[in-house]
Scaffold this motif. Structure first.
Motif, PDB file in Angstrom:
ATOM      1  N   THR A  96     -75.899  77.278 -36.112  1.00 34.04           N
ATOM      2  CA  THR A  96     -74.488  77.296 -35.738  1.00 34.04           C
ATOM      3  C   THR A  96     -73.854  78.628 -36.100  1.00 34.04           C
ATOM      4  O   THR A  96     -73.079  79.194 -35.315  1.00 34.04           O
ATOM      5  N   PHE A  97     -74.173  79.157 -37.284  1.00 38.15           N
ATOM      6  CA  PHE A  97     -73.653  80.461 -37.684  1.00 38.15           C
ATOM      7  C   PHE A  97     -74.085  81.533 -36.691  1.00 38.15           C
ATOM      8  O   PHE A  97     -73.269  82.360 -36.244  1.00 38.15           O
ATOM      9  N   ILE A  98     -75.352  81.525 -36.318  1.00 36.65           N
ATOM     10  CA  ILE A  98     -75.852  82.498 -35.339  1.00 36.65           C
ATOM     11  C   ILE A  98     -75.187  82.285 -33.990  1.00 36.65           C
ATOM     12  O   ILE A  98     -74.841  83.254 -33.286  1.00 36.65           O
ATOM     13  N   GLY A  99     -74.968  81.021 -33.614  1.00 39.95           N
ATOM     14  CA  GLY A  99     -74.295  80.734 -32.349  1.00 39.95           C
ATOM     15  C   GLY A  99     -72.872  81.278 -32.299  1.00 39.95           C
ATOM     16  O   GLY A  99     -72.430  81.806 -31.268  1.00 39.95           O
ATOM     17  N   VAL A 100     -72.151  81.160 -33.406  1.00 38.40           N
ATOM     18  CA  VAL A 100     -70.787  81.709 -33.448  1.00 38.40           C
ATOM     19  C   VAL A 100     -70.830  83.232 -33.366  1.00 38.40           C
ATOM     20  O   VAL A 100     -70.013  83.856 -32.678  1.00 38.40           O
ATOM     21  N   CYS A 101     -71.802  83.844 -34.043  1.00 40.76           N
ATOM     22  CA  CYS A 101     -71.939  85.305 -33.959  1.00 40.76           C
ATOM     23  C   CYS A 101     -72.242  85.744 -32.527  1.00 40.76           C
ATOM     24  O   CYS A 101     -71.666  86.723 -32.023  1.00 40.76           O
ATOM     25  N   VAL A 102     -73.119  85.038 -31.848  1.00 39.73           N
ATOM     26  CA  VAL A 102     -73.464  85.368 -30.463  1.00 39.73           C
ATOM     27  C   VAL A 102     -72.257  85.163 -29.554  1.00 39.73           C
ATOM     28  O   VAL A 102     -71.997  85.965 -28.644  1.00 39.73           O
ATOM     29  N   SER A 103     -71.501  84.094 -29.796  1.00 35.46           N
ATOM     30  CA  SER A 103     -70.307  83.863 -28.970  1.00 35.46           C
ATOM     31  C   SER A 103     -69.288  84.984 -29.160  1.00 35.46           C
ATOM     32  O   SER A 103     -68.647  85.416 -28.201  1.00 35.46           O
ATOM     33  N   ASN A 104     -69.132  85.473 -30.389  1.00 35.40           N
ATOM     34  CA  ASN A 104     -68.245  86.623 -30.611  1.00 35.40           C
ATOM     35  C   ASN A 104     -68.786  87.864 -29.908  1.00 35.40           C
ATOM     36  O   ASN A 104     -68.014  88.652 -29.341  1.00 35.40           O
ATOM     37  N   TRP A 105     -70.075  88.045 -29.927  1.00 37.25           N
ATOM     38  CA  TRP A 105     -70.675  89.219 -29.296  1.00 37.25           C
ATOM     39  C   TRP A 105     -70.469  89.182 -27.780  1.00 37.25           C
ATOM     40  O   TRP A 105     -70.160  90.200 -27.163  1.00 37.25           O
ATOM     41  N   PHE A 106     -70.635  87.989 -27.175  1.00 37.74           N
ATOM     42  CA  PHE A 106     -70.444  87.879 -25.723  1.00 37.74           C
ATOM     43  C   PHE A 106     -68.993  88.063 -25.309  1.00 37.74           C
ATOM     44  O   PHE A 106     -68.716  88.487 -24.185  1.00 37.74           O
TER      45      PHE A 106
ATOM     46  N   PRO B 142     -65.811  91.742 -32.665  1.00 40.32           N
ATOM     47  CA  PRO B 142     -66.738  92.009 -33.765  1.00 40.32           C
ATOM     48  C   PRO B 142     -67.501  90.729 -34.121  1.00 40.32           C
ATOM     49  O   PRO B 142     -66.951  89.635 -34.071  1.00 40.32           O
ATOM     50  N   VAL B 143     -68.765  90.889 -34.465  1.00 40.88           N
ATOM     51  CA  VAL B 143     -69.636  89.730 -34.660  1.00 40.88           C
ATOM     52  C   VAL B 143     -69.108  88.788 -35.735  1.00 40.88           C
ATOM     53  O   VAL B 143     -69.182  87.572 -35.592  1.00 40.88           O
TER      54      VAL B 143
END
Length: 120
Positions: A39-49, A53-54
């Motif tokens: 989930t943490f990685i998913g939120v970072c990816v969603s910010n990146w898309f 900022p990640v």
């Protein structure tokens, strides 16, 4: 060489854990940690898309990762209960029909392996 529990001699012993096998320490935290990390990685990816900022909105990272970890714990508990119930049903069936499940016969590799014949 490591000494483990003796091999089961009957089918019922396969489905019973008489305190011989302890659950590894990592198993208690594996599901929640996995859910939280993804989930943490998913939120970072969603910010990146969304070209942010990640780590923007770190409160979103913390809240969603914590919620996912709790959900992971519930999923682990549900799975453990399901598997315990399944084993209990199988154990009960084996106890009711012992003629269908004879005791295991110990075999040696010499009895199992066939002689090797090269094909030419």
């Amino acid at each position: 060489m490591a000494q483990g529990p003796p091999p089961p001699s009957t089918p019922v012993e396969l489905l019973t854990n008489k305190g011989i096998i302890e659950e590894p320490f990592v198993n208690k935290f594996w599901g929640p940690a996995l859910f939280g990390t993804f989930t943490f990685i998913g939120v970072c990816v969603s910010n990146w898309f969304t070209r942010r900022p990640v780590f923007a909105g770190i409160q979103k990272h913390i809240i969603l990762s914590g919620t996912a970890a709790v959900i992971g714990k519930f999923v682990d508990d549900y799975r453990a209960g399901y598997l315990a119930e399944r084993d209990a049903v199988l154990r009960h069936y084996i106890e009711l029909h012992p003629a269908d499940f004879p005791p295991f016969e110990r075999k040696k590799f010499a009895d199992v392996l066939e002689p090797w014949v090269p094909i030419r």
